[in-house]
Design an enzyme around this catalytic site. Sequence first.
Site, PDB file in Angstrom:
ATOM      1  CE1 TYR A  17      -4.016   2.148   0.599  1.00  0.00           C
ATOM      2  CE2 TYR A  17      -2.371   3.511   1.709  1.00  0.00           C
ATOM      3  CZ  TYR A  17      -3.624   3.374   1.129  1.00  0.00           C
ATOM      4  OH  TYR A  17      -4.459   4.443   1.087  1.00  0.00           O
TER       5      TYR A  17
ATOM      6  CB  SER B 286      -2.174  10.915   8.660  1.00  0.00           C
ATOM      7  OG  SER B 286      -1.970  11.597   7.455  1.00  0.00           O
ATOM      8  CG  LEU B 287       2.334  10.955  11.994  1.00  0.00           C
ATOM      9  CD1 LEU B 287       3.085  10.008  12.913  1.00  0.00           C
ATOM     10  CD2 LEU B 287       2.660  12.393  12.344  1.00  0.00           C
TER      11      LEU B 287
ATOM     12  CD  GLU C 222       5.063   9.970  21.526  1.00  0.00           C
ATOM     13  OE1 GLU C 222       4.029   9.493  21.031  1.00  0.00           O
ATOM     14  OE2 GLU C 222       5.180  11.170  21.835  1.00  0.00           O
TER      15      GLU C 222
ATOM     16  CE  LYS D  44       2.971   5.380  11.813  1.00  0.00           C
ATOM     17  NZ  LYS D  44       1.755   4.604  11.780  1.00  0.00           N
TER      18      LYS D  44
ATOM     19  NE  ARG E 182      -6.762   9.018  10.594  1.00  0.00           N
ATOM     20  CZ  ARG E 182      -5.555   8.640  10.217  1.00  0.00           C
ATOM     21  NH1 ARG E 182      -4.502   9.223  10.736  1.00  0.00           N
ATOM     22  NH2 ARG E 182      -5.393   7.672   9.357  1.00  0.00           N
TER      23      ARG E 182
ATOM     24  CD  GLU F 285      -2.776   4.006  16.587  1.00  0.00           C
ATOM     25  OE1 GLU F 285      -2.948   5.244  16.682  1.00  0.00           O
ATOM     26  OE2 GLU F 285      -2.702   3.407  15.502  1.00  0.00           O
TER      27      GLU F 285
ATOM     28  CE  LYS G  12       4.137  12.001  18.384  1.00  0.00           C
ATOM     29  NZ  LYS G  12       3.072  11.620  19.304  1.00  0.00           N
TER      30      LYS G  12
ATOM     31  CB  CYS H 140      12.508 -45.914   9.074  1.00  0.00           C
ATOM     32  SG  CYS H 140      11.538 -45.782  10.586  1.00  0.00           S
TER      33      CYS H 140
HETATM   34  S1  IVH Z   1       1.164  11.171  16.503  1.00  0.00           S
HETATM   35  C1  IVH Z   1      -0.421  14.577  14.148  1.00  0.00           C
HETATM   36  N1  IVH Z   1       2.146   9.180  17.866  1.00  0.00           N
HETATM   37  O1  IVH Z   1       0.156   6.618  13.341  1.00  0.00           O
HETATM   38  C2  IVH Z   1       0.035  13.214  14.217  1.00  0.00           C
HETATM   39  N2  IVH Z   1       0.727   8.708  16.027  1.00  0.00           N
HETATM   40  O2  IVH Z   1       0.540   7.438  10.468  1.00  0.00           O
HETATM   41  C3  IVH Z   1      -0.697  12.431  15.201  1.00  0.00           C
HETATM   42  N3  IVH Z   1       0.296   6.331  15.688  1.00  0.00           N
HETATM   43  O3  IVH Z   1      -2.739   8.492  12.821  1.00  0.00           O
HETATM   44  C4  IVH Z   1      -0.126  11.136  15.349  1.00  0.00           C
HETATM   45  N4  IVH Z   1       1.488   5.620  17.390  1.00  0.00           N
HETATM   46  O4  IVH Z   1      -2.862   6.411  14.320  1.00  0.00           O
HETATM   47  C5  IVH Z   1       1.383   9.564  16.830  1.00  0.00           C
HETATM   48  N5  IVH Z   1       3.043   7.501  19.194  1.00  0.00           N
HETATM   49  C6  IVH Z   1       2.275   7.882  18.169  1.00  0.00           C
HETATM   50  C7  IVH Z   1       1.589   6.958  17.364  1.00  0.00           C
HETATM   51  C8  IVH Z   1       0.821   7.419  16.283  1.00  0.00           C
HETATM   52  C9  IVH Z   1       0.699   5.268  16.382  1.00  0.00           C
HETATM   53  C10 IVH Z   1      -0.558   6.275  14.490  1.00  0.00           C
HETATM   54  C11 IVH Z   1      -1.734   7.210  14.541  1.00  0.00           C
HETATM   55  C12 IVH Z   1      -1.547   8.130  13.388  1.00  0.00           C
HETATM   56  C13 IVH Z   1      -0.713   7.308  12.471  1.00  0.00           C
HETATM   57  C14 IVH Z   1       0.063   8.166  11.534  1.00  0.00           C
END
Ligand code: IVH
Length: 675
Positions: free
Chosen positions: A38, A84-85, A116, A118, A139, A176, A296, A418
């Site tokens: 994806y 999202s990121l 942190e 993910k 979301r 999450e 971050k 065997c």
């Molecule tokens: S920060 C503004 N921190 O990853 C950004 N996201 O691909 C807010 N996620 O939508 C996200 N662990 O569902 C943040 N420690 C973490 C996270 C995290 C998992 C997920 C979250 C986000 C997605 C982004």
Amino acid sequence: MTDIQQLAARAAQLRHELNEARHQYFIEDAPRLSDAQYDRFYHELRAIEAAHPELQSPDSPTLHVGIEPSSQFQKVAHLAPMYSLDNAFDADDLRKWEERNARIASEVRTSGYVVELKIDGAAVSLLYRDGVLVRAATRGNGVIGEDITANIRTLREVPLRLRGEGLPHQLEIRGEVYMSFSGFRELNERRAAAGEATFANPRNAAAGGLRQLDPRATADRQLRFFAYQIQLDPATHDRLPVQTQEDNLTILQSWSLPVNPQRTSAADLASVLEFADRIDRARADLDYPIDGIVVKVGPLRLWEELGVVGGRDPRWSIAYKFAPDLVTTRLLDIRVNVGRTGSLNPYAVLEPIEIGGAMVKQATLHNFEDIERKGLLIKDMVLVKRAGEVIPQVVSPLTDQRTGREYAFQIPEHCPSCGSPVEKPADEVMIYCPNPSCPDRIYWGLVHFVSQDAMDIRGLGERTARQLLDQGLLEDYADLFHLTQADLLRMEGFGELSANNLLTRIGEAKTRPLSRLLYALGIRHVGSHAAQILARHYGSLETLVQASADDYATVHGIGSTTAAALAAFVQVPGNQQLLDRLRAAGLNSIEPVEQAEQQPLKGKTFVITGTHASPRKELTSLIERHGGRITGSVTRSTDYVLLGEDPGSKAEKARELGIAMIDEQHLRQLLDGSS
Ligand code: IVH
């Protein structure tokens, strides 16, 4: 077709694939595209659209933050968008990210990062009013989500009321929702047993769990939660006493929200990468899925300065993705090999697939019950997990992808090597080939006999072992020690030099201590630790084979199962002959007590009296091997009287002379440190 036509066609195809995948993922909770695939499609499409904005179309998934909410749940607006990121896949991506940020706010190079994990689950936003949970939402498309309050209330870790004073009137906690691997395995096993479709990964099971119409079904999934973000109401001027993301996490914790303890403050990108590396390697030990780390920018004032790209990805944070450790592939076949103990070990033959940089073609299936419990059929699409150094494992079948051509594996009734009828001990899950002359058993037995922790014959690898057996040069292990240069020269790949080298190595192996020989014999339940205990206790092979199962069981550190297995082994006439032949071939059969400091009884005189748990012969050998001396009568120069039951006059004499009287347990304590 012109280049641009080709690109347009490719973009259309990518849009279609991605939109399909999103539908399967979000609506059907049954994805067919791997995350990695994806991401690849997504980035390819973004690159095309960036170079040719005219190829953008309104249905492009790159324009969406998430998917439109499904109709079953109330739609609710978030206090502020859930972004999202952007993703980084290597150190270079991270460096570019920092450089771009530095052009906006040069302090980012030195201001430090908070890193942190993910968590691979589903993002949710929890609305607290005056400290009370009043609403929870998915979301959705980032602006509008689905109201899942009733479902979220079933999560034990989500507080219904926040602790602490001075909370703003309203705020959203974001984080999450995820499912642990153990919970996931259990859920899939239950579903397979009930004939229901299994989930492809814990994330889908978690996301699907949140969107249950009946909250009891959500509760059943044992979902978990980690908080990572605070969103204040932008319509107010509320402020919190926080300066950095670390402060955010601390305050979240103080409000009694669960915050992942695995995080770090990193001074620079080098430290971020170090942390990433450590986490990637430790990933197998985590009981929840992560797909990377989130980096971050530390100080929150820089967040405002950096802002958000295209209303979608905030600049102050980036996801650094790991290679996935859970992939989908086809189970081509289930095969069985026979181990040296005769155990039949099933393994999966897989359509080769790359996981975390390694090609995986086979995976372990542990035992036959495991296949049944997981509900695996041959030709199934399966989930395979590999993390760190762990052997790849088949996690579960993807039952919703069955075509009807899958078929059940038949548990063998005969040994595949065997042909002997197999046996299944009542108290074990394993099935065994009972034939000690089974070719596979002999082969793996030989491989074990010469292995590093056993007789340590280097240069005798699996290939040579196979050749020696195929050439009929070995009837049993003892024959190894009678091999000649001429024997080896008959084998492929051997020259005079290599033959002599191997013969030297074999010769050296004759001097190995008894403990290694004992382990090398491959007696069931006698691992190298038990072998050492036994060898030290009995001192010589001769003493050891004369003892009984009851005797073995009295040895400290030896359990009744090991004792019984050892006794069973020495009773078999063929094994007795093997031991005789090994000794005749010149193998060492004693356990040396090497250094002087390992002779804690040096210079001490003992008198043994009464009846003891261990035979007197054995106690004598034990004392002598540790430097002690045994005499027949108690005198002033006796150091210890080893006192058993019904001791008689020697005990009285000892008492008169004030000589220390000890029991067997005491004696073994004296030996501690050496045995
Ligand atoms: S920060 C503004 N921190 O990853 C950004 N996201 O691909 C807010 N996620 O939508 C996200 N662990 O569902 C943040 N420690 C973490 C996270 C995290 C998992 C997920 C979250 C986000 C997605 C982004």
